[in-house]
Write a protein that holds these residues in place. Structure first.
Motif: not given
Lengths: 324, 242
Positions: A209-211, A220-222, A240-242
Motif C-alpha cells: 500500500a505504501a509503494i 520532500h523528506f524532513t 519512515k514508510d514513505y
C-alpha cells in the motif's frame, strides 16, 4: 570664536533616537580606521562608516560568550567511530567502501571525500553489531531539516520476529499482504541515520500500500522518521514508510548490471532461480558499454499492486494486472 | 556531496585563471552544473566588480578544459525558451535543437508562412537562458557582502565585510538575492538553512530550485552560491513541502 566652536560641538554631540550622536560616530569611525589601518581609507570610508553604525546597534554577541558550547553531537559520534575497531563476522562480505566512492568521485558525483572514511567505519560498526552477511551503501537522501544516509544489508539467516508486548496488530484482510523478509521488495533490509556517526535505525519492511501510494506523491523528506506525510489521498504510514517505499522503487527501477554478467542458476531447484555471476564473462569494450542496451535491470519491476511477486491467491478474487 | 571530478577540478584550476586574464575579469567563480541526460555542463562566471553587476559573463564546458562563453540571450529568445516544456531535460549535446511553435494570438490572422511561427533554439542557448533565470530568481549573497560603491557607482565587494556570525548565517534575513530582495521574502519554507560543524559551514538550500545552495563560513569573508541540478524549478513545491 570659542562660542561658535562650542555651539558646533554641542550640535555634533546631539544624541539621536538610538543614543548615538554624530560626534560619537565620527570619533568611532576614525578610531576604527587608525586601529585597522586599511590601505585606502578614503576609498573605503563609507563602508567603514556603515560597519561602525551596524556594530553600534548589534554588538558582536559571540565574543561575549563565556560558557563554552557543548560539542556538536554529530562530531562526537564521528569521533567515536574513528576510535572504535569493530570485529566483522567471519562470513561477512564487506565492500571496499572507499574505493567504490572514489570511483563515483571520479565521475563527478557522490559524497565528499572525508565522508567515505566515516561511512566505512560506520558501516563496519553496523555489520559487526547486527551480524550482517552483506552490506552496501545505498545512497544519501536529502531532507529539509536533516538528510538520510541509507545502507542496504542482509542477514545470513532471517532472524526470528519478536512478538514484542502483546499481539502485533492483525493484518487488514483486504490489504495486499507484504512480501516476507528476504524475498521480493523486502529482499534486503535498510538502515538509515541522519549523520554518519549516529546509530543506525532500521526501516520497516516495504508494504504494497505504501509503494502504490508513493507512486502518486511528490513530497520532500524532513529528516525525521516519525514525521507525518501529509498528502491526499492519505498516505498509509509516516515518513519512515514513505522513505522505505521510495527506496524500493528506486532500487527496482535503477539498479542495473552489465548484460550477461549475471544469469540464472540453471541447476537450482529454488523458485525463482537465484542470480549468480556468469562464468567466463568478459566485459565488452567501453564504447559498447555506453549504449543503454548493454545494461539490464537486476531486480524485477514492482507490479502495480506494490509487490514483485503476485500475492497469494484467495478463493474469490479479481485479476491482478501486471504492470506494463 | 561533490559534483566535480578531480580531473575536472584540476583542469579548471589551470584553465580558469588563464580565461580570467584573457577577459580581464577581476574574479571568476564556479557557478555550478546543469545536468543533462548524456553529459553535464559545468558553468562558471566571471566578474569585473562583483556578482551583482549587470555585465558579468557566463561560461560553460563539459569536461573542465574546453570553455566557451555563453551568449547573452535576447528577450525574445528568453520568451521562446520558456515555452520549452519543463519536463524536457537537457540532452548533453550543446548543438541539440529544440523547436518551439508560437501560438497565434486570438483575433490575429496566422502569418502566410506557417514556418514563421516556429523558433529553433539550440541547447547552449537554452542553457544560457536557464542560467540567467536561476541567477535572477534565487542566487543569494549575505547582506552587506556586496554594496553599492559611491564613487564608482557599481556594486562592489565590501572589503570590510567580516562575515556573518553563526547565528546570523542561519537567519534568512541575513541573505539577499542579487537584485536586493531579502531571502526572508521567499515562499515560506522554501529555503532551509543548516549548519555543518564538521566543515564550519552554513548552507542554505532552496526547495523551489532544487540543487541551489548558498553557503558561508561564519565569521569569515568566505561565502558564495552554487547550483547543481537540471535547471528546472520545482513547481510542485506547494505539495511537496511537508
Amino acid at each position: 570664536m570659542d562660542s561658535a566652536v562650542a555651539v558646533a560641538k554641542a550640535k555634533l554631540m546631539q544624541a539621536d533616537a538610538n543614543g548615538m550622536s554624530l560626534h560619537d560616530h565620527l570619533s568611532a569611525t576614525v578610531a576604527k580606521i587608525i586601529a585597522e589601518d586599511p590601505e585606502n581609507p578614503l576609498e573605503v570610508f563609507e563602508q567603514i562608516s556603515l560597519a561602525v553604525k551596524k556594530q553600534a546597534t548589534l554588538p558582536r554577541k559571540e565574543y561575549l560568550q563565556t560558557t563554552p558550547a557543548p560539542p556538536p553531537p554529530e562530531l562526537v559520534g564521528k569521533r567515536d567511530l574513528f576510535r572504535a575497531k569493530p570485529e566483522l563476522p567471519e562470513d561477512a562480505e564487506f565492500p571496499n567502501v572507499v574505493e567504490e566512492l572514489a570511483t563515483f568521485e571520479n565521475l563527478g558525483t557522490g559524497l565528499v571525500r572525508d565522508d567515505a572514511y566515516v561511512l566505512k567505519a560506520s558501516m563496519a560498526k553496523l555489520t559487526a553489531d547486527k551480524g550482517l552477511r552483506t552490506v552496501r551503501f545505498f545512497g544519501k537522501i536529502l531532507g529539509t531539516e536533516r538528510d538520510y544516509y541509507v545502507v542496504e544489508g542482509a542477514y545470513a539467516e532471517e532472524p526470528e520476529e519478536d512478538e514484542g508486548e502483546g499481539e502485533p496488530p492483525a493484518p487488514d484482510p483486504k490489504a495486499v499482504p507484504p512480501e516476507e523478509n528476504g524475498t521480493g521488495v523486502n529482499k534486503f533490509r535498510y538502515w538509515v541515520c541522519n549523520e554518519l556517526g549516529e546509530p543506525w535505525v532500521e526501516l520497516p519492511m516495504a508494504k504494497p500500500a505504501a509503494i502504490t501510494s508513493a507512486r502518486e506523491l511528490k513530497k520532500h523528506f524532513t529528516g525525521r522518521l516519525d514525521a507525518a506525510v501529509v498528502a491526499h489521498p492519505p498516505f498509509p504510514g509516516t515518513e519512515k514508510d514513505y522513505l522505505r517505499a521510495q527506496i524500493a522503487r528506486i532500487l527496482h527501477d535503477t539498479y542495473v548490471a552489465p548484460g550477461g554478467m549475471f544469469s540464472f542458476e540453471e541447476d537450482s531447484e529454488e523458485e525463482p532461480k537465484p542470480i549468480v555471476p556468469t562464468e567466463e564473462w568478459e566485459a565488452p569494450e567501453p564504447e559498447e558499454m555506453a549504449e543503454p542496451s548493454a545494461w539490464v535491470h537486476f531486480y524485477s519491476t514492482i507490479l502495480k499492486v506494490g509487490r514483485v511477486s503476485k500475492p497469494p491467491k484467495e478463493e474469490a478474487e479479481e485479476e491482478e494486472e501486471e504492470e506494463a | 556531496y561533490s559534483f566535480l571530478s578531480p580531473e575536472a577540478k584540476a583542469a579548471m584550476k589551470v584553465i580558469l585563471p588563464v580565461l580570467q586574464s584573457e577577459y580581464g575579469f577581476r574574479k571568476m567563480y564556479v557557478w555550478g552544473k546543469l545536468k543533462g541526460m548524456s553529459a553535464d555542463y559545468i558553468i562558471a562566471q566571471g566578474v569585473t566588480h562583483s556578482l551583482k553587476e549587470d555585465g558579468k559573463k557566463f561560461f560553460y564546458c563539459l569536461d573542465g578544459a574546453s570553455w566557451a562563453q555563453m551568449i547573452e540571450p535576447e528577450p525574445a529568445v528568453v520568451e521562446a525558451c520558456k515555452m520549452i516544456p519543463a519536463t524536457a531535460m537537457l540532452t548533453g549535446d550543446a548543438a541539440f535543437q529544440y523547436t518551439v511553435t508560437h501560438e497565434v494570438p486570438e483575433g490575429e490572422e496566422p502569418p502566410e508562412n506557417p514556418e514563421d511561427l516556429t523558433v529553433t533554439i539550440t541547447e547552449d542557448v537554452r542553457a544560457a537562458c536557464m542560467v540567467k533565470e536561476i541567477d535572477a530568481a534565487i542566487a543569494m549573497v549575505p547582506v552587506g557582502a556586496i554594496i553599492q560603491d559611491p564613487t564608482l557607482g557599481v556594486p562592489m565587494a565590501n572589503s570590510t565585510f567580516a562575515g556573518l556570525s553563526k547565528q546570523e548565517s542561519l537567519d534568512l534575513k541575513s541573505w539577499e538575492l542579487l537584485a536586493g530582495l531579502s531571502a526572508s521574502q521567499q515562499l515560506a519554507g522554501s529555503l532551509k538553512s543548516k549548519h555543518m560543524p564538521a566543515h564550519s559551514l552554513t548552507v542554505l538550500r532552496s526547495l523551489s530550485w532544487p540543487g541551489f545552495c548558498a553557503f558561508c563560513v561564519p565569521s569569515t569573508d568566505k561565502w558564495g552560491y552554487i547550483y547543481v541540478g537540471d535547471g528546472q524549478k520545482n513547481s510542485d513545491i506547494a505539495f511537496s513541502l511537508p
